[in-house]
Design an enzyme around this catalytic site. Structure first.
Site, PDB file in Angstrom:
ATOM      1  N   CYS A 100       0.834  -1.202   0.000  1.00  0.00           N
ATOM      2  CA  CYS A 100       0.000   0.000   0.000  1.00  0.00           C
ATOM      3  C   CYS A 100       0.869   1.252   0.000  1.00  0.00           C
ATOM      4  CB  CYS A 100      -0.925  -0.014   1.216  1.00  0.00           C
ATOM      5  SG  CYS A 100      -1.943   1.466   1.331  1.00  0.00           S
TER       6      CYS A 100
ATOM      7  N   CYS B  98      -0.371   4.102   2.167  1.00  0.00           N
ATOM      8  CA  CYS B  98      -0.124   3.917   3.608  1.00  0.00           C
ATOM      9  C   CYS B  98       1.355   4.149   3.941  1.00  0.00           C
ATOM     10  CB  CYS B  98      -0.467   2.499   4.061  1.00  0.00           C
ATOM     11  SG  CYS B  98      -1.933   1.790   3.343  1.00  0.00           S
ATOM     12  N   ASP B  99       2.246   3.602   3.145  1.00  0.00           N
ATOM     13  CA  ASP B  99       3.658   3.525   3.550  1.00  0.00           C
ATOM     14  C   ASP B  99       4.615   4.385   2.729  1.00  0.00           C
ATOM     15  OD1 ASP B  99       2.923   1.672   5.455  1.00  0.00           O
ATOM     16  OD2 ASP B  99       3.207  -0.028   4.119  1.00  0.00           O
TER      17      ASP B  99
END
Ligand code: NDP
Length: 312
Positions: free
Chosen positions: A138, A141-142
């Site tokens: 992701c 997200c990261d």
């Protein structure tokens, strides 16, 4: 086999499931939530959550899901560990039947399915070694952890292009590793990727292994063109992002709930209502598009509101 009657059963313990439990318990539906095999859901595969409103300094995903859980329990939701092994939504006896670990039968009046989706991985041993240490599924997200660094994205579809574009705005260099000689993504996404100076597309490359010590430092790839032209290539990278698709965790319900061609549960317009009365779907299992914790939480809220209306 033991049988139990439950008014509102919630399956899944990600942001969608827990938010549904918070709302359902505050509406006095006495919800029971089954956590499934990955308590806390997909989010717990990441290292830090920085984009969920309300946590200005970021939050450890386990702490965040533990907060969700405590909030649900505070209003009386019962959280249980256990896995749903079978369902019967035919309503032959008027109830929705759900079996837990093959040894408990639940007769539910309403069911909220929030079983999430699972990112596909290549199946390399080193992917597991470096999960959370440079391997992610992701970018939203990261990606932020790889600012000014070099990363690789695997895949040639819209998700891979979207993730590569997102990462290109943060990172020094992005490699897009594509197994075919072309991208499968929509024309416009292909165009955007090709125009980005810091994205290098490696067509006809496959990943053999990731390398590094305690985190990802590189990847060994193989370039194959036809039968004769084959050589190994090494790239130095700090992050390795999988974007080869997701599998919605809906197989258990496929005899009863309508899904799209990829298995995402179909819902009625902007509501979480499925084709079976009293069954609602929330979060990634019904969302091929956004797949964010905050959108999953919002759909969990909607599902609980609809369940409450239905049970009235
Ligand atoms: P797709 O199934 O479209 O693409 C998956 C990609 O991963 C393909 O390029 C595929 O290669 C590759 N792949 C699969 N398995 C492997 C493997 N083992 N090794 C290497 N590569 C592999 O998935 P997406 O998640 O990209 O998209 C899913 C759906 O969501 C699509 O319909 C897409 O259009 C849509 N979507 C739309 C967006 C938008 O409109 N903004 C954004 C994101 C997704 P190959 O081509 O060789 O099979």
């Amino acid at each position: 086999m033991k049988t139990e009657h439950i008014r509102c059963l919630i399956i899944g313990s990600g942001p969608a499931g827990y938010t549904a439990a918070i709302y359902a318990s505050r509406s006095n539906l006495q919800p029971v939530l089954y956590e499934g095999i990955q308590p806390g859901g997909q989010l717990t595969t990441t290292t830090e959550v920085e984009n969920f409103p309300g946590y200005p300094d970021g939050v450890n995903p386990f702490d965040m899901m533990s907060d969700f859980r405590r909030q649900a329990e505070r209003f009386g939701a019962e959280i249980r560990s256990g896995e749903v092994t079978k369902v019967d939504f035919s309503r032959q006896d008027g109830v929705l039947k759900v079996w837990i670990d093959n040894d408990l039968q639940i007769d539910a009046d309403a069911v909220i399915v929030a079983t999430g989706a699972s990112a596909k991985y290549l199946g390399l041993e080193t992917e597991q070694t470096y999960k959370g240490k440079g391997v992610s599924a992701c970018a939203t997200c990261d990606g932020f952890f790889y600012r000014k660094k070099t990363v690789a994205v695997v895949g040639g579809g819209d998700t891979a292009c979207e993730e590569a574009l997102y990462l290109s705005s943060l990172c020094k260099q992005v490699y897009l590793i594509v197994r075919k000689p072309f991208l499968r993504a929509s024309e416009i996404m292909q165009q955007r990727v090709k125009e980005k100076e810091n994205i290098t597309i490696l067509f006809e490359h496959n990943t053999l292994r990731l390398t590094g010590n305690d985190k990802v430092e590189g990847a060994d790839l193989v370039y194959r063109k036809g039968e004769k032209d084959e050589r190994q290539v090494h790239i130095d990278i700090d992050g390795f992002f999988l974007a080869i698709g997701h599998t919605p965790n809906s197989a258990l319900f496929s005899d009863y709930l309508k899904t799209d061609s990829q298995g995402y549960i179909l819902t009625d317009g902007d509501t979480p209502k499925t084709n079976v009365e009293g069954v609602f779907a929330a979060g990634d299992v019904a969302d091929p598009r956004y797949r964010q914790a905050i959108t999953a939480a919002a759909s969990g809220c909607k599902a609980a509101i609809e369940a409450e209306k239905y049970l009235q």
